[in-house]
Design a protein around this motif. Structure first.
Motif, mmCIF file in Angstrom:
data_model
loop_
_atom_site.group_PDB
_atom_site.id
_atom_site.type_symbol
_atom_site.label_atom_id
_atom_site.label_comp_id
_atom_site.label_asym_id
_atom_site.label_seq_id
_atom_site.Cartn_x
_atom_site.Cartn_y
_atom_site.Cartn_z
ATOM 1 N N GLN A 296 0.793 -1.619 -0.094
ATOM 2 C CA GLN A 296 0.362 0.010 -0.029
ATOM 3 C C GLN A 296 0.679 0.892 -0.252
ATOM 4 O OE1 GLN A 296 -2.136 1.211 3.355
ATOM 5 N NE2 GLN A 296 -1.131 1.217 4.496
ATOM 6 N N TYR B 232 -1.083 6.978 -3.855
ATOM 7 C CA TYR B 232 -0.888 7.286 -2.423
ATOM 8 C C TYR B 232 -1.891 5.968 -1.431
ATOM 9 C CZ TYR B 232 -3.704 8.430 1.809
ATOM 10 O OH TYR B 232 -4.737 8.238 2.802
ATOM 11 N N ARG B 233 -1.430 5.946 -0.676
ATOM 12 C CA ARG B 233 -1.513 3.854 -0.672
ATOM 13 C C ARG B 233 -1.633 3.207 -1.724
ATOM 14 N NH1 ARG B 233 0.636 6.195 2.658
ATOM 15 N NH2 ARG B 233 0.300 7.361 4.344
ATOM 16 N N LYS C 284 -8.341 5.589 4.618
ATOM 17 C CA LYS C 284 -7.969 6.549 4.147
ATOM 18 C C LYS C 284 -8.455 7.839 4.434
ATOM 19 C CE LYS C 284 -7.096 3.227 0.931
ATOM 20 N NZ LYS C 284 -6.896 2.339 -0.963
ATOM 21 N N GLU D 192 -8.431 1.311 5.326
ATOM 22 C CA GLU D 192 -7.070 1.357 4.742
ATOM 23 C C GLU D 192 -7.304 -0.267 4.789
ATOM 24 O OE1 GLU D 192 -4.238 4.523 6.028
ATOM 25 O OE2 GLU D 192 -3.845 2.563 6.443
#
Ligand SMILES: Cc1cc2nc3c(=O)[nH]c(=O)nc-3n(C[C@H](O)[C@H](O)[C@H](O)COP(=O)(O)OP(=O)(O)OC[C@H]3O[C@@H](n4cnc5c(N)ncnc54)[C@H](O)[C@@H]3O)c2cc1C
Length: 360
Positions: free
Chosen positions: A129, A167-168, A247, A348
């Motif tokens: 991630q 992003y992640r 997130k 997430e």
């Protein structure tokens, strides 16, 4: 296969997964094997393919919510160890504990991952991630990811471009989830380099330091994390979480303005190449879920699941919670934020063993 048939390749049956996760929740894996040598992967994968069995790759279980019913497949727990090379080409096996690797690099005065101190899990979990914290992302220092490619049935090396970090997000969790089993990661760190001081609180702390050390920044990051219950320590009451449960949403300028209008105050905003990043914790608190929020148990008394008293983004198992309880609270939070601000929050952690309809 027949239940009485002996299992090959060190595979065990009905292994509890809860103790292998930081949330401490979830049922057993139907089949389970620890991967201590890279060359065992092809045979384990061939066995799973023969049985038409799904396979899940487990690292440190720190970004994972396992269903109460467990996982009806083979879990491969990555226990590959070893670190070699020097700063500008240092390679760590996927099963190395991440924070110990950071500690080792900081001790050698190699800059580049010091702000990622205190993140639990394994080295192999970090590219998945693209872990990030306090102004740093692991993608900044990754040169190559070695992995077993389940589609091509061979070991491959993927450079930073091929890994498609965001992003992640990366090739490993967004574009081709489950296709690659990461076995090692190569980093380029800077010997004697200066620490990254991009995060406001770190900048404040080191404002008067002539030359902040990597060690000093690592300690500061760990202290900030401790204050937010984002550091797993044996005696910490709120350490059974998966870290941030949602997130931080990336929105348009207009959406950020609409949030400010509805909240009657401006949210903190962070400019990113993809748009404006808003803190999910800020939205959650203003949607009616303060830090320490803990709905009562159905029969009365303190509930077993709630938000951390130090960070609204962490859902905590306060003892004996079920995955269904975590999922129910997460759903309530997501729906409340959507109703208040029109912003969809995405979870997430990875959800394992749930039916598609049960997932957020
Ligand atoms: C207290 C706490 C704080 C945290 N803080 C942060 C933070 O600041 N920033 C951040 O980004 N994250 C944070 N996290 C989330 C988590 O620690 C990271 O995402 C971590 O990198 C997950 O690694 P893991 O080995 O535990 O992976 P797991 O939880 O075991 O697995 C997560 C996913 O990665 C996959 N995976 C793991 N290893 C491999 C491998 N070798 N090959 C292929 N796939 C693999 C799994 O299949 C799964 O899909 C935090 C978690 C906790 C509990």
């Amino acid at each position: 296969m027949q239940p009485q048939e002996a299992l090959p390749l060190g595979i065990a049956a009905q292994v509890p997964l809860a103790p292998l996760t930081t949330l401490g929740i979830g049922g057993p894996a139907r089949f389970f094997a620890r991967v201590e040598r890279e060359e065992h992967i092809p045979a384990l994968m061939a066995w799973a393919e023969q049985q038409a069995m799904p396979v899940f790759v487990l690292g440190g279980g720190s970004n994972l919510l396992v269903a109460d019913r467990g996982y009806d497949g083979l879990v491969l727990a990555i226990a590959l160890r070893g670190i070699h090379g020097e700063a500008e080409a240092v390679t760590a096996a996927a099963g190395e504990p991440w924070d110990a690797f950071v500690e080792r690099c900081v001790a050698r005065d190699w800059a580049g991952i010091e702000c990622l101190s205190g993140i639990p899990g394994t080295v192999g979990g970090t590219p998945v991630q693209n872990v990030g914290a306090y102004g740093q992302e692991v993608a900044e220092t990754i040169v190559a990811v070695r992995a077993w490619d389940r589609e091509r049935r061979e070991f491959v090396e993927l450079d930073r471009t091929a890994s498609r970090f965001g992003y992640r997000a990366s090739l490993f969790n967004r574009d081709q989830p489950g296709r690659f089993i990461v076995t090692a990661v190569r980093f380029r760190l800077q010997p004697g380099g200066a620490p990254a001081l991009r995060y406001a609180e770190l900048q404040r702390r080191f404002a008067s330091a002539a030359r902040p050390s990597l060690r000093g920044v690592r300690e500061a990051v760990r202290e900030i994390r401790r204050g937010k219950a984002m550091l797993i320590e044996p005696d910490q009451a709120e350490s059974h979480s998966a870290g941030s449960f949602f997130k931080n949403p990336i929105v348009t300028e207009a959406q950020a303005e609409a949030v400010a209008a509805r909240a009657g105050e401006s949210p903190p905003r962070f400019a990113t190449p993809e748009g404006v990043k808003l803190p999910a914790a800020w939205l959650i608190e203003r949607a009616g879920f303060p830090r320490g929020y803990r709905p009562p148990a159905p029969g009365g008394g303190a509930g077993r699941v709630g938000l951390s008293s130090r960070h609204a983004l962490a859902i905590v198992n306060y003892g004996g919670a079920s995955a269904a309880e975590v999922a129910a609270l997460a759903r309530r939070i997501r729906d409340a934020v959507a109703a208040c601000f029109g912003i969809p929050l995405a979870p997430e952690p990875v959800w394992l063993g749930f039916d598609p309809g049960e997932q957020l």
